[in-house]
Design an enzyme around this catalytic site. Structure first.
Site, short mmCIF file in Angstrom:
data_model
loop_
_atom_site.label_atom_id
_atom_site.label_comp_id
_atom_site.label_asym_id
_atom_site.label_seq_id
_atom_site.Cartn_x
_atom_site.Cartn_y
_atom_site.Cartn_z
N PHE A 1 33.81 -2.55 -14.64
CA PHE A 1 34.16 -3.74 -15.41
C PHE A 1 33.20 -4.86 -15.03
CE2 PHE A 1 36.32 -7.70 -16.32
CZ PHE A 1 36.86 -7.48 -17.58
N LYS B 1 34.74 -15.77 -9.37
CA LYS B 1 36.11 -15.81 -8.86
C LYS B 1 36.35 -16.82 -7.74
CE LYS B 1 37.87 -11.34 -10.50
NZ LYS B 1 38.90 -11.89 -11.41
N ASP C 1 27.42 -6.32 -8.79
CA ASP C 1 28.45 -7.20 -9.35
C ASP C 1 29.47 -7.46 -8.26
OD1 ASP C 1 30.73 -8.27 -10.50
OD2 ASP C 1 30.66 -7.01 -12.29
#
Length: 399
Positions: free
Chosen positions: A137, A251, A222
């Site tokens: 993802f 985040k 990532d």
């Protein structure tokens, strides 16, 4: 005064989310209160975002101070907070250059565009292949969702960007079968978060590094979810001892204030000449002031050591819980990114456990239909861990 309820969401919001039945209105540390004043222990951390908990006083102080000084000035100018955060990231990582955006998807979009532009600059347009991994993802833009390895998120939006391949995670042979001189980048999560908290094997990441070197491809990590202390290291690549060419972070970078970053080297960054890529809000002073304080706090060795200690405590508590109920076939992850996979009998029911936990006053997540995910604040107290586990035990008892 108008009272807004969960029903209001169904009336005015686009229905691409299904939020919980309760509405949080206040948070402090690792505790949250809803509209009715009910208290919850927060084991979700805003999906690995609130690394320092809710409303930490020193971060709130920075937000207030910068909020009274300069919010936004655009990228026609730079700002002191922008330079401060970039300097912190350069000082604590492999990177020599930083670019800021607003979300993990935007950071990954920038990373993928940079990789292709770098390939064009140095090798020509034929070097455009991107290798990614099944069940990965990387965001929700059309490019990043196409690079992500979950068709359920990318299908149904018309033609997808081309020259993207998906192979098996943790299987180096599948990469060897497709990587070639036309490959510009391999993008990988050190721990696949959304698909079940699945850590990469060290040999797998090392093998990717060697293959990228062999074929002059860029290795992109990532670290949107694993970054900023989540694994007990500032970034997970430092735990694995494998250095990427490009790294993305978001985040937890500003503890909930929207910001992301793409980190890379001087040589690779040179392909983003003025005007090649940009963003209106990326790197604005308000977000960067908060981010600089967050990174300064989390990068301290004693803080990261505390994350690792809490990880041991949290996993042990989950194992004790499993000894009592026998619901999990695996408890895995690094630091405070932890997944507990449900046994065959309860497969597909993770969302039911999440709701049951909320009913007992503890907020947890799922990572796919079969895995309960725990991403609490990195500074959560031992008392809050114990209290949350006790409440979780009440929820699990229902099953």
């Amino acid at each position: 005064m108008t009272t807004y309820t969960r029903k209001t969401f169904d009336e005015v919001m686009i229905q691409n989310y299904v939020p919980a039945d309760f509405i949080p209105v206040k948070g402090k540390g690792s505790r949250v209160w809803d509209q009715q004043g009910r208290e919850y222990i927060d084991f979700s951390g805003g999906i690995a975002v609130n690394a320092l908990g809710h409303c930490p006083e020193d971060i709130v102080a920075v937000l207030r101070r910068q909020g009274e000084t300069l919010w936004h000035s655009s990228n026609w100018f730079t700002s002191e907070p922008t330079l401060a955060l970039a300097s912190e990231l350069v000082a604590h990582t492999f990177a020599e250059r930083v670019m800021f955006a607003n979300s993990g998807a935007e950071a990954n979009e920038a990373a993928l565009k940079l990789a292709r532009r770098y390939a064009v600059d140095h090798f020509g347009y034929q070097k455009s292949k991107v290798i990614s991994f099944k069940q990965s993802f990387h965001g929700r833009t059309l490019f990043t969702v196409s690079v992500g390895g979950q068709p359920k998120y990318s299908d149904g939006f018309g033609p997808k960007p081309g020259d993207i391949l998906h192979v098996e995670f943790n299987n180096l042979d599948t990469v060897k079968a497709v990587i070639d001189d036309h490959t510009c980048a391999v993008i990988v999560e050190p721990i696949q978060g959304e698909s079940g908290v699945i850590p990469a094997e060290p040999e797998f990441l090392q093998g990717l590094r060697e293959l990228c070197d062999q074929y002059s491809a860029l290795l992109i990590f990532d670290e949107v979810q694993t970054g900023v202390g989540r694994t007990g290291y500032l970034y997970a690549y430092q735990h694995y001892g494998v250095t990427p060419d490009i790294l993305t972070s978001a985040k937890a970078l500003a503890n909930g204030f929207p910001i992301s970053a793409m980190l890379t080297t001087d040589k690779i960054a040179a392909s983003f000449k003025p005007g090649v890529h940009g963003t209106t809000f990326g790197g604005n002073p308000l977000a960067c002031a908060v981010g600089a304080k967050v990174v300064e706090t989390i990068a301290r060795p004693e803080f990261l050591q505390g994350v690792q200690q809490r990880s041991v405590l949290f996993k042990q508590a989950l194992r004790e819980l499993n000894g009592q109920f026998g619901l999990f076939c695996d408890i895995r992850g690094e630091g405070l990114l932890i997944g507990a996979e449900l046994i065959e009998k309860y497969r597909g029911q993770a969302s039911h456990f999440v709701k049951a936990a909320a009913a007992q006053g503890v907020m947890i997540l799922q990572a796919g239909p079969n895995v309960l995910r725990f991403t609490p604040a990195l500074n959560i107290s031992e008392q809050d861990i114990r209290c949350g586990i006790e409440r979780l035990a009440l929820a699990l008892a229902e099953f």
